[in-house]
Motif scaffolding. Structure first.
Motif, PDB file in Angstrom:
ATOM      1  N   ASP A  23       0.714  -1.156   0.035  1.00 21.02           N
ATOM      2  CA  ASP A  23      -0.006   0.095   0.052  1.00 21.02           C
ATOM      3  C   ASP A  23       0.846   1.282   0.085  1.00 21.02           C
ATOM      4  O   ASP A  23       1.807   1.600   0.822  1.00 21.02           O
ATOM      5  CB  ASP A  23      -1.094   0.062   1.254  1.00 21.02           C
ATOM      6  CG  ASP A  23      -1.960   1.139   1.234  1.00 21.02           C
ATOM      7  OD1 ASP A  23      -1.630   2.212   1.747  1.00 21.02           O
ATOM      8  OD2 ASP A  23      -3.103   1.236   0.549  1.00 21.02           O
ATOM      9  N   THR A  77       0.230   3.270   3.704  1.00 21.99           N
ATOM     10  CA  THR A  77       0.678   2.633   4.908  1.00 21.99           C
ATOM     11  C   THR A  77       1.809   1.675   4.818  1.00 21.99           C
ATOM     12  O   THR A  77       2.424   1.434   5.803  1.00 21.99           O
ATOM     13  CB  THR A  77      -0.346   1.356   5.236  1.00 21.99           C
ATOM     14  OG1 THR A  77      -0.630   0.427   4.342  1.00 21.99           O
ATOM     15  CG2 THR A  77      -1.702   2.291   5.604  1.00 21.99           C
ATOM     16  N   GLN A 123       2.076  -1.192   3.856  1.00 22.77           N
ATOM     17  CA  GLN A 123       2.319  -2.490   4.283  1.00 22.77           C
ATOM     18  C   GLN A 123       1.813  -3.575   3.137  1.00 22.77           C
ATOM     19  O   GLN A 123       1.455  -3.198   2.023  1.00 22.77           O
ATOM     20  CB  GLN A 123       0.837  -2.722   5.392  1.00 22.77           C
ATOM     21  CG  GLN A 123       1.261  -2.157   6.556  1.00 22.77           C
ATOM     22  CD  GLN A 123       2.158  -2.512   7.452  1.00 22.77           C
ATOM     23  OE1 GLN A 123       2.326  -3.586   7.698  1.00 22.77           O
ATOM     24  NE2 GLN A 123       3.325  -1.519   7.530  1.00 22.77           N
TER      25      GLN A 123
END
Length: 519
Positions: free
Chosen positions: A375, A378, A380
């Motif tokens: 992402d 983020t 992540q």
């Protein structure tokens, strides 16, 4: 005999000076010429050894800028009488330097710096060369030499004395930079028309030009890149022209990077400036597509679905980073593009390294590898297609590590990132198995892929589960499975679930990299 032995030793030393990427480092830099400098500026040159050094570029520096100044190109200008040391440093990360102390004499008065530059010119309407002229103030400036640059060498070229020679119709910005250390410059925009030159062409480059979108990139309308080698049909030409404003331009499956590399290769053989202009337009697209944090989305500007994610999948970002590296180093035909791209590529590459470090996944307190996509906010691990779950990637992470290993003077963070990734690869080995593709009429595809025993063989899974670090497989239902046999036949056959991707990386490449950096 002693001299012969010394020469043999030097030759052996040079022959063993290649780094882990097969590149030869600079070992010696000698500044040519005598060590005197008068009131007349002196253009310095160097001899770089060995002769086959991969990157012979240097940077210039000076010990006392009150006595003399030196430009990026090595033009040395005396300001007052005295002595000053000039140093030439290799750009290849080897740390090799050469220096010479100059005695400045004959300066009879204070140096008069340029205060302003004005360029006189006009638009070109007949396609013919135009001599640009300048007015430099004050009239008694000590050093009136200028360095001319141009925004697009595909549209026109500019000589050392300001002769503008058109190649294509279009608009260019010409810049004249002072060489006296004053930092003064001037610009002029010139619209060019009337160019009628017909250039040599290739089928491949013409096909690539046809499918290039107006934003500079390419979509997947030509999914097999080798199809560019075919002359496009009338139907394909119509479809390409109708899609010029489409925004689904992508770095997936090698697109953009491959097309622009092929354009430059064909430019080298044809000298057709249309190919250079298109390649530079694609590079501009890559700069524009990069996120502020350093990542690249799979598509730009269309970021629908998972296209917005930072995409390592299928080596998308690794391909772009390798291109940026070639721009920085001026190799693999990237030396053909406008030199102004070097600084931009350096910035883009460094930002790319930063995001690679930030997205390296931590597992049980230790850094590991990367997911195929992250992402962009983020950072992540993220879901892409239904069968491409957040995971540790045993495939894409290899290309990422190789990019990190390009860094010539790696920070402690880069060194640790490489070590941690290699540790993970070593721990993720799957031994004693192999995959086998078989004919099976009972299956929907008529084929199947099965896992068989293979003593001594080493493989890695494409994906590993983030919760237990074990191989993970997934069909179009989006439900993770522990074995390949548990997912549907179509996905078993039409996806690469196992491979030996890290094999050479964790072997000789890593060993040579450690030696190079004293680890």
């Amino acid at each position: 005999m002693k001299k012969i032995i010394i020469l043999i030793c030097v030759a052996l030393f040079i022959s063993c000076s290649k780094d882990d990427l097969g590149q030869t480092e600079v070992k010696t830099i000698v500044i040519n010429g005598d060590n005197t400098l008068t009131s007349t500026p002196k253009q310095l040159t160097v001899t770089v050894l060995p002769g086959d050094a991969t990157n012979k570029e240097i940077t210039w520096s000076i010990s006392d800028p009150t006595i003399a100044v030196i430009t990026e190109t090595g033009l040395l200008t005396g300001l007052k009488n005295g002595t000053v040391k000039v140093t030439a440093t290799a750009k290849d990360g080897s740390g090799t330097k050469g220096d010479k102390t100059y005695t400045v004499s004959g300066i009879t008065g204070p140096t008069v710096f340029i205060q302003s530059i004005a360029i006189t010119g006009a638009n070109i309407t007949n396609g013919q060369p135009l001599q640009l002229t300048t007015q430099i103030l004050p009239a008694n400036a000590s050093n009136k030499t200028l360095n001319w640059t141009i925004s697009s060498q595909a549209i026109a070229t500019i000589s050392a004395d300001g002769l503008l020679t058109p190649r294509l119709n279009g608009t260019v910005t010409v810049t004249a930079n002072s060489n006296d250390g004053s930092g003064k410059s001037a610009q002029i925009q010139v619209a060019i028309s009337g160019v009628t030159t017909v250039y040599a062409t290739t089928v491949r480059a013409e096909s690539i030009l046809l499918w290039q979108r107006n934003n500079g990139g390419w979509g997947k309308a030509v999914p097999d890149l080798n199809d560019y080698n075919l002359a496009q049909t009338d139907q394909q030409k119509a479809a390409a022209l109708a899609s010029k404003n489409n925004t689904d331009t992508t770095i997936d499956n090698g697109h953009v990077v491959t097309e622009l590399r092929w354009l430059l290769a064909d430019y080298k053989t044809t000298n057709n400036p249309n190919y250079l202009a298109a390649a530079e337009k694609a590079i501009d697209w890559l700069f524009l597509a990069q996120y502020a944090n350093g990542g690249w989305p799979q598509y730009y500007p269309d970021k629908s679905g998972y296209r917005h994610q930072i995409t390592y999948n299928d080596n998308a970002i690794a391909n772009v980073m390798n291109l940026m590296w070639d721009i920085i180093k001026g190799k693999n035909n990237l030396e053909l593009i406008n030199p102004v791209y070097k600084d931009k590529a350096t910035t883009a590459f460094n930002k790319g390294i930063d995001i690679i470090l930030q997205t390296q996944i931590t597992y049980k307190g230790k850094k590991t590898v990367w997911c195929a996509q992250h992402d962009e906010v983020t950072l992540q691990p993220a879901l892409a297609r239904s069968y491409e779950l957040p995971s540790f990637s045993g495939s894409e992470s290899v290309g990422i590590v190789r990019v990190l290993m390009l860094v010539e003077q790696p920070s402690a963070a880069v060194k640790q990132a490489v070590k941690d990734a290699v540790d993970w690869f070593n721990g993720a080995k799957l031994t004693g198995i192999a995959t086998q593709k078989i004919t099976d009429a009972s299956q929907p595809t008529g084929q199947d892929v099965i896992v068989v025993s293979s003593p001594g063989n080493i493989l890695w899974a494409r994906f590993y589960d983030l919760t237990n670090n074990l191989p993970m497989f997934c069909g179009r239902d989006g439900i993770p499975k522990a074995t390949l046999a548990e997912i549907e036949n179509e996905r078993r056959v039409n996806y690469s679930w196992y491979g030996n991707w890290p094999n050479s990386l964790i072997g000789s490449e890593y060993s040579n990299w450690k030696v190079k950096h004293g680890l």
